[in-house]
Design a protein around this motif. Structure first.
Motif, PDB file in Angstrom:
ATOM      1  N   ALA A 110       0.827  -1.208   0.000  1.00 34.87           N
ATOM      2  CA  ALA A 110       0.000   0.000   0.000  1.00 34.87           C
ATOM      3  C   ALA A 110       0.861   1.258   0.000  1.00 34.87           C
ATOM      4  O   ALA A 110       0.644   2.184  -0.794  1.00 34.87           O
ATOM      5  CB  ALA A 110      -0.926  -0.013   1.215  1.00 34.87           C
ATOM      6  N   ILE A 111       1.846   1.284   0.879  1.00 31.73           N
ATOM      7  CA  ILE A 111       2.690   2.480   1.015  1.00 31.73           C
ATOM      8  C   ILE A 111       3.493   2.734  -0.254  1.00 31.73           C
ATOM      9  O   ILE A 111       3.515   3.844  -0.792  1.00 31.73           O
ATOM     10  CB  ILE A 111       3.617   2.345   2.234  1.00 31.73           C
ATOM     11  N   TYR A 112       4.166   1.703  -0.758  1.00 26.65           N
ATOM     12  CA  TYR A 112       5.050   1.907  -1.904  1.00 26.65           C
ATOM     13  C   TYR A 112       4.281   2.128  -3.207  1.00 26.65           C
ATOM     14  O   TYR A 112       4.719   2.907  -4.065  1.00 26.65           O
ATOM     15  CB  TYR A 112       6.020   0.732  -2.035  1.00 26.65           C
ATOM     16  N   ILE A 113       3.141   1.452  -3.376  1.00 29.18           N
ATOM     17  CA  ILE A 113       2.346   1.678  -4.587  1.00 29.18           C
ATOM     18  C   ILE A 113       1.792   3.100  -4.603  1.00 29.18           C
ATOM     19  O   ILE A 113       1.870   3.806  -5.609  1.00 29.18           O
ATOM     20  CB  ILE A 113       1.203   0.644  -4.678  1.00 29.18           C
ATOM     21  N   CYS A 114       1.230   3.524  -3.468  1.00 24.63           N
ATOM     22  CA  CYS A 114       0.688   4.887  -3.412  1.00 24.63           C
ATOM     23  C   CYS A 114       1.793   5.929  -3.507  1.00 24.63           C
ATOM     24  O   CYS A 114       1.615   6.984  -4.134  1.00 24.63           O
ATOM     25  CB  CYS A 114      -0.126   5.070  -2.129  1.00 24.63           C
TER      26      CYS A 114
END
Length: 330
Positions: A110-114
């Protein structure tokens, strides 16, 4: 004396409960497009430049972190990247104590994709997201794989890698088509539960198990023709998905042959991708080189796991050993 608990252990113990709550909760954004995700406004990266994997020794810190993880996963499942980044930014207080890579897989993704979606012009952020996606252990039915491939395609395109972007877009399309093949069977099942259901035409083509369980009630000869066309159109993954709607013990010799040809074609495409990544790694240094090599390793391991019937598996194993030797170098 109270023992210090490593953050990775704490998160892994709580992951099942956290993830279960996220996957069963109702999304606040319904019917988010797989192909056209919500636009994310550009923001500075929320990933700390330097993080250390030191243990967390305060119960309150741990509770706060777990609550933030829960919130990040909830917002990600709603495809609300703005909130994901806000929640991740709020973890700066703990950035010297933990590393995002110690988070549960869904939270890390979630963190890296966003973060990448908010910095598509930053190759480092985009490349890191690609690496995280390729190492993500979550797959169907937890993760929508068509969405995953489409997201990868967008990231590859942002890097100017049109070849891999095309491969991932085709994979996303093939998976969506394969899922749509179940609509006919679902309609039949709905009519069995409610024969007066509006908007569904009854199927009068017979009630054999083979026909009812296949898209558009095609027989095996028709599936063979369609799968061959998919293979000839450079969509082996779509051909495999179509053939796999027939139970293995019911497939004709012709379908088995077409599936074998499709597997060989798909794996050759994946090996081509690995070759391109390996060449790229030779031009890189440091973390970027390691990330590229890890992508190659993950693809090769996926081949070994998912397509053990591939005709030249020895070559794949040799490729994997070569990549792992490079990874082992300082």
């Amino acid at each position: 004396m109270k023992k210090k608990i490593p953050i990775r252990l704490c998160l892994s113990m709580s992951f099942v409960l956290l993830f279960a709550s996220c996957t069963t909760s109702k999304s606040s954004k319904e019917n988010v497009s797989i192909v056209n995700p919500p636009i994310v406004s550009p923001t500075p990266s929320v990933v700390p430049p330097n993080s250390h994997k030191n243990p967390v020794n305060k119960d309150k810190d741990l509770r706060d972190i777990l609550n933030k993880i829960n919130e990040i996963e909830q917002q990600f499942l709603s495809q609300n990247c703005t909130e994901v980044l806000d929640k991740a930014k709020s973890l700066e207080t703990y950035s010297k104590k933990i590393n995002f890579s110690s988070f549960p897989p869904l939270t890390e993704a979630a963190i890296y994709i966003c973060d990448a979606r908010a910095g598509m012009d930053n190759p480092t952020r985009v490349q890191k997201a690609i690496s995280v996606i390729n190492s993500l252990p979550l797959r169907y039915p937890v993760i929508h794989e068509a969405w995953l491939h489409n997201t990868l395609a967008d990231f590859y395109f942002a890097l100017g890698d049109k070849q891999n972007a095309l491969i991932e877009k085709k994979a996303a399309r093939d998976l969506i088509l394969a899922q749509q093949q179940d609509i006919s069977s679902l309609n039949n099942q709905i009519l069995q539960l409610n024969p007066s259901e509006q908007g569904i035409q009854p199927n009068n083509s017979g009630s054999s198990v083979t026909n009812e369980s296949n898209p558009n009630n095609m027989n095996q000869d028709q599936i063979a023709i369609s799968a061959t066309q998919m293979l000839n159109n450079d969509s082996p993954e779509q051909a495999i998905a179509l053939i796999d709607t027939i139970p293995m013990n019911q497939r004709s010799d012709n379908l088995k042959r077409i599936r074998s040809d499709s597997v060989n074609a798909l794996v050759m495409n994946l090996r081509y991708k690995v070759r391109a990544l390996f060449v790229r790694s030779s031009q890189q240094t440091g973390t970027a080189r390691k990330d590229t090599l890890k992508q190659s390793e993950q693809i090769l391991q996926g081949i070994l796991k998912n397509y053990p019937e591939y005709s030249d598996m020895a070559a794949v194993q040799n490729n994997l050993k070569q990549v792992q030797r490079e990874l082992a170098k300082p």
